[in-house]
Structure formats: C-alpha cells, structure tokens
Design a protein around this motif. Sequence first.
Motif, PDB file in Angstrom:
ATOM      1  N   GLU A 267      13.648   4.211  -0.125  1.00  0.00           N
ATOM      2  CA  GLU A 267      12.741   5.359  -0.134  1.00  0.00           C
ATOM      3  C   GLU A 267      13.280   6.551   0.648  1.00  0.00           C
TER       4      GLU A 267
ATOM      5  N   ALA B 104      -2.094  -4.823 -11.194  1.00  0.00           N
ATOM      6  CA  ALA B 104      -2.222  -3.654 -10.306  1.00  0.00           C
ATOM      7  C   ALA B 104      -2.289  -4.099  -8.853  1.00  0.00           C
ATOM      8  N   SER B 107       1.221  -5.578  -7.800  1.00  0.00           N
ATOM      9  CA  SER B 107       2.353  -4.654  -7.810  1.00  0.00           C
ATOM     10  C   SER B 107       2.167  -3.476  -6.864  1.00  0.00           C
ATOM     11  N   ARG B 108       0.914  -3.165  -6.514  1.00  0.00           N
ATOM     12  CA  ARG B 108       0.692  -1.957  -5.721  1.00  0.00           C
ATOM     13  C   ARG B 108       0.251  -2.215  -4.287  1.00  0.00           C
ATOM     14  N   ALA B 109      -0.324  -3.363  -4.015  1.00  0.00           N
ATOM     15  CA  ALA B 109      -0.905  -3.583  -2.685  1.00  0.00           C
ATOM     16  C   ALA B 109       0.102  -4.090  -1.660  1.00  0.00           C
ATOM     17  N   PRO B 112       7.236  -2.000  -0.876  1.00  0.00           N
ATOM     18  CA  PRO B 112       7.860  -1.150  -1.889  1.00  0.00           C
ATOM     19  C   PRO B 112       8.777  -1.947  -2.812  1.00  0.00           C
ATOM     20  N   ASN B 113       8.895  -1.458  -4.026  1.00  0.00           N
ATOM     21  CA  ASN B 113       9.847  -2.010  -4.994  1.00  0.00           C
ATOM     22  C   ASN B 113       9.715  -3.517  -5.232  1.00  0.00           C
ATOM     23  N   LEU B 116       8.770  -6.151 -10.548  1.00  0.00           N
ATOM     24  CA  LEU B 116       7.722  -5.878 -11.534  1.00  0.00           C
ATOM     25  C   LEU B 116       7.811  -6.763 -12.777  1.00  0.00           C
ATOM     26  N   ALA B 168      -6.092  -2.324  -0.845  1.00  0.00           N
ATOM     27  CA  ALA B 168      -5.942  -3.088  -2.090  1.00  0.00           C
ATOM     28  C   ALA B 168      -7.141  -2.903  -3.017  1.00  0.00           C
ATOM     29  N   PHE B 171      -7.030  -0.160  -5.486  1.00  0.00           N
ATOM     30  CA  PHE B 171      -6.049  -0.201  -6.573  1.00  0.00           C
ATOM     31  C   PHE B 171      -6.584  -0.958  -7.787  1.00  0.00           C
TER      32      PHE B 171
END
Lengths: 498, 498
Positions: A267, B104, B107-109, B112-113, B116, B168, B171
């Motif tokens: 990042e 969601a 993958s989002r909570a 990073p990276n 996926l 979380a 999201f």
Amino acid sequence: MAEHIGRRQLLAGMGALAAAASAPVMARAQGWDLAADVVVLGAGAAGCCAAIEAAQSGASVLLLEHLAQAGGASGLGPGVIYAGGGTALQRALGVADDTDAMFAFLSRAGGPNPPLDKLRLYCEESPAHFDWLVAQGVTYREALSEARGTPADSASLFFSGAERDWPARDFAAPAPRGHVPGLSGTTGGAALMRALLRRVAELGVDLRTSMRGERLVMLSDGRVGGVAVSAASGLLHVQARRGVVLSCGGFIQERAMVRRYAPRLHECATPWGGAGDLGMGINMAVAAGAAAPRMDEGAAMSRLDASGAALAGLLVNAAGQRFIAEDSWEGLIGHAITYEQRGRAWLVTDQAGALPETQQDFELAARSNTIGGIEEALGLPRGALQQSVAYYNRYAGRGEDPQFRKSRAFLRPVQGPPYSAWAVSGERAFFPAFTLGGVATGLSGEVLDAYGEAMPGLYAAGRNASGMVSAPLLASGLSLGDATFFGRRAGRAAAGAA
Amino acid sequence: MAEHIGRRQLLAGMGALAAAASAPVMARAQGWDLAADVVVLGAGAAGCCAAIEAAQSGASVLLLEHLAQAGGASGLGPGVIYAGGGTALQRALGVADDTDAMFAFLSRAGGPNPPLDKLRLYCEESPAHFDWLVAQGVTYREALSEARGTPADSASLFFSGAERDWPARDFAAPAPRGHVPGLSGTTGGAALMRALLRRVAELGVDLRTSMRGERLVMLSDGRVGGVAVSAASGLLHVQARRGVVLSCGGFIQERAMVRRYAPRLHECATPWGGAGDLGMGINMAVAAGAAAPRMDEGAAMSRLDASGAALAGLLVNAAGQRFIAEDSWEGLIGHAITYEQRGRAWLVTDQAGALPETQQDFELAARSNTIGGIEEALGLPRGALQQSVAYYNRYAGRGEDPQFRKSRAFLRPVQGPPYSAWAVSGERAFFPAFTLGGVATGLSGEVLDAYGEAMPGLYAAGRNASGMVSAPLLASGLSLGDATFFGRRAGRAAAGAA
C-alpha cells in the motif's frame, strides 16, 4: 523403477534422503557458454563488494548486471553506511562510541527477535569495515553534522537514524553513525559505487551488463554449478566453478510479488529501489530450495521531518489519536503507519505549523477554523481529535510529551486557526518503501535451506538476502552497511577463502 | 563437463533452463518400500478430506500420520466449520444469507490484499461443501445460538466471528456461519474427525500412524515421486504414483521456526495446535522449491469475552489509549495486540467490572482507588489513561462509543473504585496462537514455486498451505473450513480427477 535423487544426509544413519526439485535432466552437448570461479549476479554495492573480495582471494570473477548500467539501488541514494563502535572518522571527530552501545541500539530499539548474530558481528567489525571502504577509494570529509537528515554541508558524519528518539535513547548513548561520502545532496551513492566499480575493474573482474540471471543450474551432486542468463545473444549457461553469489536486490518494483509476500507494504505509494529490484535473485534461490524468512518486512519511510515547524503538530491515526512522536526518525514513523496503523494517518497543524500548500510531500486533506471541523472533515470519531489536542496542549505548554516524548524543540500547544490536516497515509503521501525480506543466509552469506543447512555453492547478500536488517528500519545506512559488509563475506566464502 | 539438470521451460524459445536443487543422485537398488497412487501426509481434517476424495476418485491412497493417533489439531478444538451463503442448516433455521454477503465480509473485514480467488470459490461452494460434510456422517443439530462463543447448549449454528463487530457489520449483513457438530463443549472437533476417519476406513484408505514424513523424493523428470518417511522400522521410501498431498499442519509448536518466520507471533504465550504442528510439511515443500508467502501471519486470540461484565472496561495500550472495541471478536483483539500494539495491553475495569482474582485467563496487574493510581502502577504516560477514561465515560453514559463502536450492551461509564488492570499482553495472558503461513497453492491445492508454476505431483492443504485464511483471522471455523474444502480439492487433483 524410479530413480531416487537424494540431496544430503538428513539424519546420520538414516540413509539417503531425497529432496528438492530437479529434472528433466538436460544433457547439454555444448557445455558452458562462460565460466569463472565465482559468478556474482547484480552489480550493486553487495555484488561489487563480493566481487572485490572474491578477486582478492585469487578467484576469477564474473560480475553480471541485469541493467545496462552497473550500480543498482545503491548508486541512487545518498550512499550512507551505518558504522560505529569507534570508526576512524568518529575518532577523528572526537565522537565517543563503542561496540556495545551500537549493538544495544540495533538489537533493542527495533522489532522483536532481530538477527542477533549478524548484528553482533557487524558491530564488532564495523571500524575495520569502514577502513576497508576508505581503502577502496571511498572518500569522507572530516566534519560532523548535528542537523536532521543527510548533511547538506558535505559533512560526512551524522545521526542517520533513531538513536536520539525515545525509547531508543534510553537503551544506549546516542552516537552519530551515518557515514556518507563527502559530497552534497544525494550523490553519495554514486560516489560510493564509482569507487567500488573502479576497484572491480582494477582487480580484473569481468563485469558484463544487460545480462539477466534467470535460473540456477544445479549439478548432479546437489551443488549450484552456475546460472542460466538471458543476454542479447540468447540464453547463456554460465559456470561458477566455486560459487554463485546472488546480489540482485529486493523486490519492491515487482508489485505482484509485493502484494503476495508483503501485503501491507504494497500500500505504500512510492517503490524505492533500482529498476532491477524485481526479486529475481530471491525467486531463483527459492526455486532451488532456499528458505525466505520475513518476506513481509520492509522499510517504509514517512518523511515528516521535511518541515520543522510542522513537527509541532499532531500526527494522528483513524481513531484521532497520536501514536508516535512526530519528530521520530522517518523509518519509525513509516513503519508505525504502514504496519501498525493500517496505512492511515494525518498530520494536524495550526496556522503557525502549516506546510506550504504547494509542497510536494503531503496533500492538504482538510482545513477548518476549529479542531472539531477537522475531525468532521476527516471523518474521525466525534470528539476524539479534540480530546487528543487538549491532552497534548496541556503538557506541550510545559515542554513535555509524557505519551511519546517528542523533543522539547518541537513542543508547543497547537492553537490558532486555521487548522490543517495533511494526508500522511501510505497510499497518498510521498512514502518511499523497499523490501527487507530475502533468502536465509548464514554469517558468511551462505544460503540456507528450510532445514537451516547451507546450500553448496550458493551465497546471497544485500536485499537479495534476509540480512541483519529487520523491520522497523532503525537508521539510514543499515541496508547499505549490511550489503557491503555481508557482500564482502559472501564473496570471500564463494571464493573458498572464508 | 557438468551435467545440467533443467526443470521446465522458463520462456518459450529460450531453451532449457535449469532450476532447483537435487543431488547426489541416489540410485537405490531396492526401489520403493511402499506405494500408492496418492500419498497423503498428515491425518488431520485436511489430510482425511484429501484421502476421501482421492479414494472416491478411484485412486489407491496411503494416509500417513506422524503421531501415534490420527486427528491432528482439527480433532482438539470445537470443530467449527465456517459455512454460509445458504447452507442447509441456515435454511432450516430460517437464517438469511447469501454468497455475496459472505464474500464481502471475508474479503473486506480483514487485512489488505486477501486471496480473493480462494475466498470467492469457497463462498460459492460453501452450501455444497456443508452438504458433503453431512454426507460424510458429521451430525448437526437444528438449533441457533445467539450467544457469544461456541454454543454451550449444543446448538449447531452460531455467530463464530466478527460479523457483528464494527466495521465488519457495515460491509455486509451479519449472518451466523459457525457450523459446529451438535455436541457440548469442545468435543466437536473429535466428532468431526471420527466421522471423517470412519469414511477414510470405509473407502479402504490405508491409514498408518507413527510415520513421519522427512523429505520429498524427486524423480529425474522433476516430478515429486514420493516421500521418505521415518517409521519404527527405519527409513522408508514411499512411492506416490500420482501425487503427494502435504497436510502436516502449521508450525506453532516449532518455536525456533516461529521466531524465524513470525517474530511477533512468537511472543504469544500459548501455542495452539496439535503436537504435530512442527512445520515439517512446509519445510519439505520449501526444500523442494515451493514458495511460502505470508509466513509471518498467525491467528492470535485474546479471549477477552470470557466475562461480560468486564467488557464495560477499557482495553488500553502502552500509551494509555483504547485501540479496539472491547467486545470485538477474540481474533481481532488478539491480532491488534500482537501485530499492532507490540504485544502489550491491559483491561481496566471498575469495581463492578472486576474479574474474579482467581480466574485463569488474566493476571491482576494493578489495583488502585484512582485511575491515576492505575496509570502510575502500570507505568503509563501521566494523565493518558485518565484522559481515555474521561472521553470514554462521556459517551458511554449515552450508550455511545464514537471511537470504536462497542455494542450498547457493554457501554456504561467506568466508575467506582477500586479500579483494576488485567494484563492482556501476549506473553502474560492466556493467548492461544497458531500459524497461518504455509506453502503457496493454487485453487486445486497444487503447490506453486517461486515463479507461480505448479510443482508436478505436489499438493498441500490445511495450515501446511498459505490458504484462503490470512491475518487477522475473522472467525472461528475458517481454518477448518479452508482445510476441509481445499483438502478435498487437493485430494481430487492429486488423484488426477480435478
């Protein structure tokens, strides 16, 4: 019946054990295209030092550089070498330092479980290593700078890291240990590399550019026997009769590799490395069975110290809290933001501390006549920044910072609108980063496999290796110090002289 | 002239390139000691699922377990499988969920990276995977628990992670996705493994215990051909005609390896894994040329939710600041302390929130009639904790936590002496941790080398692999879900059926 290809004895008496990929066996009729006792891949500081020592040990040396020009990332920066414990330059300038203080700083002020054996050896041999650099023709000027940052006045000795920061200063008496060639600006790296490359030439090292290492060539006895190299003329097989030294740099320029191994470092906005920092040497060694620890670690630098007046402000996270002294060394601030604050931070200043709007490091993220307005504009938790400013101001008025011990010089209450918030987040600010992870090595640069066993004929140094530098980076000059010192050792060992 | 051992074509048209260690070539006169189409190392959940699928694909299967008893770490815990997107159990209980919401969240909570591709596939096939587990004989009870933690009432569906935590919950709509065998306490893992091992036996898999994988055996064509195994009778060479599946677990029990690869995780007090979690499978693959990303990552769990009343308190760091909602899921709290707060934290409670002094999770670190006294006793910065408590109380009185959004149920001002501070630091509290790093794999469990190429004949699953689970761990059941789901895929692929 299948043929077993064993590698080394695993346990005495257990018989032959097999390991590590190979095959298909390519019996090349034509043999090797090139040969030398020692083949060094990558002509940055680590590679040049390895080549010099190997040549001085009596080995014939091929030094192959991927790019059209030698120098690597080492040639692009200020060329600082972190050295201490009483170097000739420190002594000439009357600077008190000793091995134990240097070791205490490096081993205690950073992250948990640093590589103590490498740090200890480096500290002990630091004065001799500095003498060696001088003997190679690197020139230093007998002048000491007390200012922050690389000296603009061509002084050669300065505080290049976190020695005077809290809590580092409580672990060891601070000493200036940044040794930089006596030149202005950031031309020190070029000067250092010019000197090393001159020695490389004097010693008869065969330096060839635009030759990119692709894969290691393994011999049937398990030894690394050479390397397959892409050149303009096609693929060449280069024999290394005694050893291969990998000094191809880190991988900050290979973004997919950064994302895979170091998701947080990915990042950071500004890859800081040479164009050749593509991780090729790491991949070659890993494909051959090398271990690669700490691949997530990196040096992320937040250059908050660009402006002294702004340092009176508050550096805050997404919860509206301070988390480090604003006058900390840039490597510590960058690490805290990148690894501990999920990449997000803002510097909040009052009118007196405001940066010029046209400066290049940070975007203006919010401006308001009240701290509450800044809070709202940034989406910080209600009241949190106001709370942080009130607490900070209460003590700053007395020249104190009980929470993070910022220097008195930068302590004053933040008051007087308009207030500004500057984006210091990894993805928005000038936030140079390079990788610290690489292949596992022993004290002589020998590459270690997953079992901690040396891989015969294979050595690594510089950012190609997981060296003495782990995160957070504590000072400028540590990476180049590690590269030159352990590069020398790798060259000697590869030549069979270690 | 040396013999070149190449591996695969690197670039089309560049000719044969060599890679990866080998040698010395051991021409074993006696051949293999044992043979099967597929050899699976490690009889935990990942290994059993791989063995079941490989056998159902028509392959003969040898399942070798290092310890005297099969089951691995999977058999020791509650046996939660994270599943959703409308599993049969969710539907039977009228729980609304869908693939996108599950994806969601996952993958989002987290960090990073994340991976996926693996997460997406897992979410899409989650209902079918749950059906498969039921078909193997794992039994679930149609009851939903709304309580925190593994249900004590033998309900089989519960919120096993951070779905209801902030951020979380912003999201994706939270849904209970922890699927646990309908049994009391932490016997679910044993029940899960009993069912899987019964299927293993039914399908004629040859399960042998007390056989420890040491090194992979490479064939001359670069394929993994088998494995060298230590048994009571000595070293055996076991042929895998179609493929080897490594499912030997993580490395939390091999402390030197944790220190080397995951220095922060090393500081957590309680290794959480089976006795076999020694990293052997990872080391075997790495020695053969596999990549091993994210080796620093781990699941560190701080069981702050042991006591509801204490959750009204403040969890603070060494700067006297809160850094996460105290009612967050244990994996998020543990991660924040271990990776972002340098391992140090305290829970500060008032009299009403005090834990029993004899409870087993946390030591009493300080007790005082004032918050200032707690501050002093812990060596926190002067005024910092008082400041944090004042800010917290101001909003808690209104049922708000603007900074970290703790649930209303645990929000009330902290007031009423004596105040207590409980050590929640990694090295002093009950702080179970396991490793998440492992060898790189593709979607079919194929092991990938440093160049992202599949290594022929080699597969990995469970904590032996760098799977779909990255840090911070978002829910209980993700590791076991990953192990069973991708274990199945590895087994099918190794049998040649994928």
